[in-house]
Design a protein around this motif. Structure first.
Motif, PDB file in Angstrom:
ATOM      1  N   PRO A 159       0.830  -1.211   0.000  1.00  0.00           N
ATOM      2  CA  PRO A 159       0.000   0.000   0.000  1.00  0.00           C
ATOM      3  C   PRO A 159       0.865   1.261   0.000  1.00  0.00           C
ATOM      4  CG  PRO A 159       0.114  -0.878   2.212  1.00  0.00           C
ATOM      5  CD  PRO A 159       0.855  -1.861   1.338  1.00  0.00           C
ATOM      6  N   VAL A 160       1.505   1.517  -1.120  1.00  0.00           N
ATOM      7  CA  VAL A 160       2.468   2.604  -1.213  1.00  0.00           C
ATOM      8  C   VAL A 160       1.784   3.876  -1.705  1.00  0.00           C
ATOM      9  CG1 VAL A 160       4.605   3.391  -2.266  1.00  0.00           C
ATOM     10  CG2 VAL A 160       4.351   0.990  -1.658  1.00  0.00           C
ATOM     11  N   ALA A 161       1.929   4.962  -0.933  1.00  0.00           N
ATOM     12  CA  ALA A 161       1.365   6.252  -1.322  1.00  0.00           C
ATOM     13  C   ALA A 161       2.381   7.129  -2.043  1.00  0.00           C
ATOM     14  CB  ALA A 161       0.844   6.993  -0.090  1.00  0.00           C
ATOM     15  N   VAL A 162       3.666   6.969  -1.686  1.00  0.00           N
ATOM     16  CA  VAL A 162       4.720   7.809  -2.255  1.00  0.00           C
ATOM     17  C   VAL A 162       5.934   6.945  -2.570  1.00  0.00           C
ATOM     18  CG1 VAL A 162       6.238   9.802  -1.889  1.00  0.00           C
ATOM     19  CG2 VAL A 162       3.946   9.786  -0.889  1.00  0.00           C
ATOM     20  N   VAL A 163       6.492   7.123  -3.760  1.00  0.00           N
ATOM     21  CA  VAL A 163       7.772   6.505  -4.131  1.00  0.00           C
ATOM     22  C   VAL A 163       8.635   7.596  -4.748  1.00  0.00           C
ATOM     23  CG1 VAL A 163       8.969   4.710  -5.425  1.00  0.00           C
ATOM     24  CG2 VAL A 163       6.627   4.313  -4.643  1.00  0.00           C
ATOM     25  N   SER A 164       9.884   7.682  -4.318  1.00  0.00           N
ATOM     26  CA  SER A 164      10.778   8.686  -4.884  1.00  0.00           C
ATOM     27  C   SER A 164      12.209   8.166  -4.890  1.00  0.00           C
ATOM     28  CB  SER A 164      10.703  10.000  -4.106  1.00  0.00           C
ATOM     29  OG  SER A 164      11.210   9.841  -2.800  1.00  0.00           O
ATOM     30  N   VAL A 165      13.036   8.858  -5.646  1.00  0.00           N
ATOM     31  CA  VAL A 165      14.479   8.615  -5.676  1.00  0.00           C
ATOM     32  C   VAL A 165      15.172   9.844  -5.124  1.00  0.00           C
ATOM     33  CG1 VAL A 165      16.493   8.425  -7.193  1.00  0.00           C
ATOM     34  CG2 VAL A 165      14.505   6.962  -7.577  1.00  0.00           C
ATOM     35  N   ASN A 166      16.085   9.638  -4.196  1.00  0.00           N
ATOM     36  CA  ASN A 166      16.934  10.711  -3.706  1.00  0.00           C
ATOM     37  C   ASN A 166      18.335  10.492  -4.255  1.00  0.00           C
ATOM     38  OD1 ASN A 166      19.061  11.638  -1.438  1.00  0.00           O
ATOM     39  ND2 ASN A 166      17.286  12.996  -1.415  1.00  0.00           N
ATOM     40  N   LEU A 167      18.943  11.546  -4.751  1.00  0.00           N
ATOM     41  CA  LEU A 167      20.288  11.432  -5.337  1.00  0.00           C
ATOM     42  C   LEU A 167      21.341  11.897  -4.340  1.00  0.00           C
ATOM     43  CD1 LEU A 167      19.659  12.711  -8.979  1.00  0.00           C
ATOM     44  CD2 LEU A 167      19.719  10.355  -8.131  1.00  0.00           C
ATOM     45  N   GLN A 168      22.267  10.980  -4.027  1.00  0.00           N
ATOM     46  CA  GLN A 168      23.382  11.271  -3.125  1.00  0.00           C
ATOM     47  C   GLN A 168      24.654  10.725  -3.773  1.00  0.00           C
ATOM     48  OE1 GLN A 168      25.603  12.530  -1.549  1.00  0.00           O
ATOM     49  NE2 GLN A 168      24.795  12.630   0.506  1.00  0.00           N
ATOM     50  N   PRO A 169      25.297  11.516  -4.628  1.00  0.00           N
ATOM     51  CA  PRO A 169      26.477  11.018  -5.356  1.00  0.00           C
ATOM     52  C   PRO A 169      27.758  11.019  -4.540  1.00  0.00           C
ATOM     53  CG  PRO A 169      25.977  13.276  -6.022  1.00  0.00           C
ATOM     54  CD  PRO A 169      24.877  12.858  -5.083  1.00  0.00           C
TER      55      PRO A 169
END
Length: 368
Positions: A159-169
């Motif tokens: 039951p996922v409401a939000v999915v995101s990618v965070n960039l930390q190079p």
């Protein structure tokens, strides 16, 4: 609480886990009492002993075919902690599904010793409703198309409401970077004390929902006891304190450095029709530059405390009352020494972090 990871010396983060919980609470109470000036203390607020964390911050290690979700050992290798008893059971149920997604989408775990790989962390938050926010911390956008491809399967499984990618190079021990890429949804609804607080990916929220609810409840009672017509909520996050104390005839202004948190707080205020304004900026700079002074200020700073500049401003101002929520009694005690005209009226320990020496203290200060 029994923990097989602790017994096996796989993870020793919960340093107080061998103490009976009543003794933990007593030790924390003694610690904060000894650090602060004499004042009336209300009964401490206990936490559930397990399953209380609403957020899992999982370091990803191992290999793409056998990923680990947990922590790193002293050599920088992955240690799997999917069954950590601190996590809400709904988080624990989600982690195997996310590990399978790592395999299916070929998200190569980042190796700290080798400085190679893409996926650094999986960050999962569960709302009281059971809905989830899932964030993948990646070094680059290389794997984003594969994540998008497998997104329908994830949404069908959890039951996922939000999915995101965070960039930390960066090759350093920093949990996340400034850039966030939305893949699905934009806000997780955290229902607390009959308020629907909105939480966006880069917004801070207390990790113990049950005790956070008590914290806001207790703070609301303190504010009601003095009845201010104007309130500032400094370091306001998603507006938990300010939105709880908003009332007819009372102006509320919240200030927070995170723009996403301010967007969340503003959205909640609009949804509820509350007369509260939220601004993105530095709390101390806002206070020092303001031409108006409220009757009451709520502060909920990070562990470093509010610091000399804001404490000195509060001391010299006409602010009548301060509600100070602190996660570090030592910096709280230091800040109080700069606000001698604001007399401690009451204090309370709230145990956000069982099995550790960490603590939360709520103090009401009044002038005169």
């Amino acid at each position: 609480m029994h923990c097989s990871y602790y017994d096996a010396h796989v993870c020793r983060s919960c340093r107080w886990i061998e103490l009976p919980y009543a003794d933990q609470l007593a030790a924390k109470q003694a610690r904060v009492l000894s650090a602060l000036p004499p004042m009336p203390w209300r009964d401490p607020v206990a936490s559930p002993e397990e399953g209380f964390r609403n957020k899992a911050k999982m370091v990803v290690g191992g290999t793409v075919d056998e990923p680990t979700l947990g922590i790193l050992d002293p050599r920088g290798r992955g240690v799997d902690l999917r069954e950590c008893g601190l996590h809400d059971p709904r988080l624990r149920a989600a982690l195997p599904v996310l590990a399978e997604l790592v395999r299916a989408a070929r998200l190569t775990p980042y190796s700290v010793p080798d400085r190679r790989g893409e996926l650094k962390h999986v960050l999962v938050t569960v709302a009281p409703s059971g809905e989830l926010m899932v964030r993948f911390v990646l070094r680059s956008t290389e794997a984003v198309p594969r994540l998008r491809k497998h997104l329908p399967g994830l949404l069908a499984s959890l039951p996922v409401a939000v999915v995101s990618v965070n960039l930390q190079p960066a090759h350093k021990a920093v949990l996340e970077g400034p850039e966030e890429i939305a893949l699905h949804g934009d806000t997780l609804t955290m229902r607390v004390n009959d308020l629907d607080l909105h939480l966006r990916p880069q917004s801070f929220f207390q990790t113990n929902t049950a005790v956070a609810a008590r914290l806001y409840h207790e703070a609301t009672g303190l504010v009601a006891s003095v009845g201010p017509a104007s309130v500032w909520d400094l370091y306001c996050g998603v507006g938990g304190f300010g939105l709880h104390v908003a009332a007819p005839g009372r102006t509320v202004v919240g200030v927070e450095s995170s723009e996403q948190a301010i967007e969340s707080a503003t959205l909640t205020a609009a949804d509820l029709g509350l007369a509260a304004t939220f601004l993105a900026g530095d709390a101390t700079a806002y206070a020092l530059a303001s031409a108006e002074v409220p009757e009451l200020v709520i502060v909920n700073p990070p562990r470093r405390g509010i610091g000399r500049d804001l404490a000195t401003w509060l001391e010299a101002s006409s602010v009548r009352h301060v509600v100070y929520s602190s996660c570090n009694v030592d910096t709280l005690a230091r800040d109080l020494t700069s606000m001698t005209s604001l007399r401690p009226v009451s204090a309370q320990l709230l145990d956000m972090f069982p099995h550790t020496d960490h603590h939360e203290v709520l103090v009401l200060l009044s002038r005169g």
